[in-house]
Scaffold this motif. Structure first.
Motif, mmCIF file in Angstrom:
data_model
loop_
_atom_site.group_PDB
_atom_site.id
_atom_site.type_symbol
_atom_site.label_atom_id
_atom_site.label_comp_id
_atom_site.label_asym_id
_atom_site.label_seq_id
_atom_site.Cartn_x
_atom_site.Cartn_y
_atom_site.Cartn_z
ATOM 1 N N ASP A 1 0.749 -1.281 -0.172
ATOM 2 C CA ASP A 1 -0.006 0.200 -0.095
ATOM 3 C C ASP A 1 0.967 1.065 0.107
ATOM 4 O O ASP A 1 2.044 1.242 0.274
ATOM 5 C CB ASP A 1 -0.953 0.048 1.146
ATOM 6 C CG ASP A 1 -1.809 1.068 1.321
ATOM 7 O OD1 ASP A 1 -2.365 1.446 0.266
ATOM 8 O OD2 ASP A 1 -2.254 1.447 2.341
ATOM 9 N N PHE A 2 0.312 2.456 -0.288
ATOM 10 C CA PHE A 2 0.863 3.507 -0.144
ATOM 11 C C PHE A 2 -0.147 4.631 0.831
ATOM 12 O O PHE A 2 -0.982 4.707 0.496
ATOM 13 C CB PHE A 2 1.210 4.442 -1.424
ATOM 14 C CG PHE A 2 2.034 3.465 -2.563
ATOM 15 C CD1 PHE A 2 3.261 3.297 -2.393
ATOM 16 C CD2 PHE A 2 1.598 2.763 -3.661
ATOM 17 C CE1 PHE A 2 4.319 2.578 -3.327
ATOM 18 C CE2 PHE A 2 2.189 2.165 -4.368
ATOM 19 C CZ PHE A 2 3.467 1.835 -4.268
ATOM 20 N N ASN A 3 0.519 5.214 1.815
ATOM 21 C CA ASN A 3 0.020 6.191 2.595
ATOM 22 C C ASN A 3 0.782 7.145 2.986
ATOM 23 O O ASN A 3 2.000 6.837 3.572
ATOM 24 C CB ASN A 3 -0.624 5.108 3.805
ATOM 25 C CG ASN A 3 -1.439 5.869 4.607
ATOM 26 O OD1 ASN A 3 -2.237 6.665 4.358
ATOM 27 N ND2 ASN A 3 -1.401 5.622 5.839
ATOM 28 N N ASP B 1 -2.736 9.211 1.074
ATOM 29 C CA ASP B 1 -3.116 9.523 -0.174
ATOM 30 C C ASP B 1 -2.229 10.811 -0.858
ATOM 31 O O ASP B 1 -1.775 11.609 -0.164
ATOM 32 C CB ASP B 1 -4.487 9.689 -0.578
ATOM 33 C CG ASP B 1 -5.278 8.418 0.243
ATOM 34 O OD1 ASP B 1 -4.891 7.257 -0.169
ATOM 35 O OD2 ASP B 1 -6.457 8.754 0.657
ATOM 36 N N THR C 1 -2.474 14.549 -2.578
ATOM 37 C CA THR C 1 -3.286 15.645 -2.977
ATOM 38 C C THR C 1 -2.499 16.528 -3.758
ATOM 39 O O THR C 1 -1.543 16.895 -3.178
ATOM 40 C CB THR C 1 -4.053 16.252 -1.788
ATOM 41 O OG1 THR C 1 -4.962 15.158 -1.357
ATOM 42 C CG2 THR C 1 -4.907 17.290 -1.964
ATOM 43 N N PHE D 1 -7.030 17.918 -6.025
ATOM 44 C CA PHE D 1 -7.104 16.829 -6.797
ATOM 45 C C PHE D 1 -6.290 15.607 -5.873
ATOM 46 O O PHE D 1 -5.396 15.588 -5.743
ATOM 47 C CB PHE D 1 -6.139 17.006 -8.043
ATOM 48 C CG PHE D 1 -6.309 15.991 -9.256
ATOM 49 C CD1 PHE D 1 -7.128 16.230 -10.480
ATOM 50 C CD2 PHE D 1 -5.762 14.769 -9.053
ATOM 51 C CE1 PHE D 1 -7.260 15.371 -11.233
ATOM 52 C CE2 PHE D 1 -6.026 13.884 -10.260
ATOM 53 C CZ PHE D 1 -6.782 14.019 -11.110
ATOM 54 N N THR D 2 -7.199 14.823 -5.414
ATOM 55 C CA THR D 2 -6.769 13.710 -4.655
ATOM 56 C C THR D 2 -6.969 12.468 -5.417
ATOM 57 O O THR D 2 -8.066 12.114 -5.831
ATOM 58 C CB THR D 2 -7.709 13.821 -3.276
ATOM 59 O OG1 THR D 2 -7.317 15.246 -2.574
ATOM 60 C CG2 THR D 2 -7.285 12.545 -2.445
ATOM 61 N N VAL D 3 -5.794 11.644 -5.175
ATOM 62 C CA VAL D 3 -5.956 10.345 -5.751
ATOM 63 C C VAL D 3 -5.835 9.416 -4.386
ATOM 64 O O VAL D 3 -4.957 9.523 -3.538
ATOM 65 C CB VAL D 3 -4.679 9.950 -6.443
ATOM 66 C CG1 VAL D 3 -4.786 8.493 -7.012
ATOM 67 C CG2 VAL D 3 -4.767 10.823 -7.577
ATOM 68 N N THR D 4 -6.987 8.758 -4.369
ATOM 69 C CA THR D 4 -7.108 7.891 -2.888
ATOM 70 C C THR D 4 -6.795 6.465 -3.294
ATOM 71 O O THR D 4 -7.613 5.674 -4.248
ATOM 72 C CB THR D 4 -8.603 8.005 -2.491
ATOM 73 O OG1 THR D 4 -8.986 9.210 -2.306
ATOM 74 C CG2 THR D 4 -8.699 7.095 -1.177
ATOM 75 N N PHE D 5 -5.974 5.802 -2.574
ATOM 76 C CA PHE D 5 -5.374 4.468 -2.820
ATOM 77 C C PHE D 5 -6.766 3.537 -1.975
ATOM 78 O O PHE D 5 -7.252 4.058 -0.895
ATOM 79 C CB PHE D 5 -4.252 4.022 -2.093
ATOM 80 C CG PHE D 5 -3.013 4.959 -2.801
ATOM 81 C CD1 PHE D 5 -2.612 4.361 -4.203
ATOM 82 C CD2 PHE D 5 -2.402 5.846 -2.405
ATOM 83 C CE1 PHE D 5 -1.697 4.888 -4.861
ATOM 84 C CE2 PHE D 5 -1.422 6.533 -3.110
ATOM 85 C CZ PHE D 5 -1.148 5.948 -4.178
ATOM 86 N N PRO D 6 -6.911 2.369 -2.565
ATOM 87 C CA PRO D 6 -7.979 1.381 -2.013
ATOM 88 C C PRO D 6 -7.527 0.823 -0.868
ATOM 89 O O PRO D 6 -6.437 1.051 -0.653
ATOM 90 C CB PRO D 6 -8.091 0.188 -3.102
ATOM 91 C CG PRO D 6 -6.972 0.471 -3.922
ATOM 92 C CD PRO D 6 -6.222 1.878 -3.768
ATOM 93 N N ILE E 1 -3.731 -1.767 -3.480
ATOM 94 C CA ILE E 1 -3.221 -1.019 -4.940
ATOM 95 C C ILE E 1 -2.326 -2.252 -5.480
ATOM 96 O O ILE E 1 -2.528 -2.205 -6.805
ATOM 97 C CB ILE E 1 -2.689 -0.054 -4.486
ATOM 98 C CG1 ILE E 1 -2.147 0.845 -5.697
ATOM 99 C CG2 ILE E 1 -1.420 -0.137 -3.580
ATOM 100 C CD1 ILE E 1 -3.296 0.963 -6.723
#
Lengths: 146, 98
Positions: free
Chosen positions: A82-84, A86, A88, A129-134, A142
């Protein structure tokens, strides 16, 4: 010309060649770059290039931003990473239709990991503009190997 | 997938954008709970219901705390602006609190 959600074929091979490390400490630097809907990103993408990438400006800089690795783990017989947090781009004006996660560390640099489609243009205008990882779980993470 | 097979797959990211403003506190409260609480698709229905109820309660708590943090930060910003003699800007930020 299209963007499809896919793990890049070169990445699959390079995993077996130990060319990618997602460890939080001592792992590689992975980046996420934004692309226009007109770009071509797919399982066949092997390397990051700025062809079709969102132009620098409006709060975005070509090359994208670095992601923060989360140590890989096992969830219900599935290896996940995962990446944490997200990503923005704050106070930005951006139009993008997809993204590429790539390894900024591995030599040769910029090896592609995953192509991600947003399902159409996503637009911020003097906003976020936010990309949210699952969620980092067996069925959603991801990157996952079952 | 058979018993010996496997697959490598990419998850689906979500993109959320805004115009002329940032994300509302509700967005971050939801994201926080997404990160902290995941409910297995294979969980028994009664467990799922209990977990969902817990998640909703946690989201409400998170939302309240986030809103308080924003107001607290606004207080700091308002005071800094007033100290700098920017009373008009301070008033604008003050109005954001309500």
């Amino acid at each position: 010309m299209a963007i499809t959600n896919a793990m890049c074929n070169s990445f699959k091979q390079e995993l077996m060649e130990a060319k990618h490390s997602f460890l939080a400490s001592g792992g590689h630097t992975f980046k996420l770059a934004l692309f226009l809907t007109s770009a071509t990103l797919s399982a066949s993408t092997a390397t990051y290039t700025n062809t079709g990438e969102v132009a620098t400006g409006g709060g975005y800089t070509q090359g994208g931003v670095s992601l923060t690795n989360v140590n890989p783990s096992i969830d219900t017989n599935t290896a996940i990473t995962d990446f944490n947090p997200d990503i923005t781009w704050a106070t930005s004006t951006i139009t993008a239709g997809g993204a590429l996660i790539y390894n900024f560390t591995t030599a040769p640099n910029n090896r592609a990991v995953a192509a991600l489609t947003f399902g159409g243009d996503k637009i911020s205008s003097a906003g976020d503009f936010t990309v949210t990882f699952p969620p980092p779980a067996a069925g959603t993470a991801i990157i996952r190997i079952a | 997938m058979d018993g010996l097979g496997g697959f490598l797959s990419a998850g689906q990211v979500t993109v959320t954008t805004t115009s002329g403003a940032g994300h509302p506190p509700e967005f971050y409260a939801e994201r926080l709970c997404d990160r902290l609480i995941s409910i297995a698709e294979t969980a028994p229905p009664e467990i799922r219901l209990q977990a969902q109820a817990y998640r909703e309660r946690m989201q409400a708590v998170a939302l309240d705390v986030i809103k308080r943090a924003i107001v607290s930060n606004h207080t700091t910003v308002i005071n800094q602006l007033r100290k700098a003699g920017m009373n008009e800007a301070a008033e604008l930020v003050f109005k954001l609190r309500s």
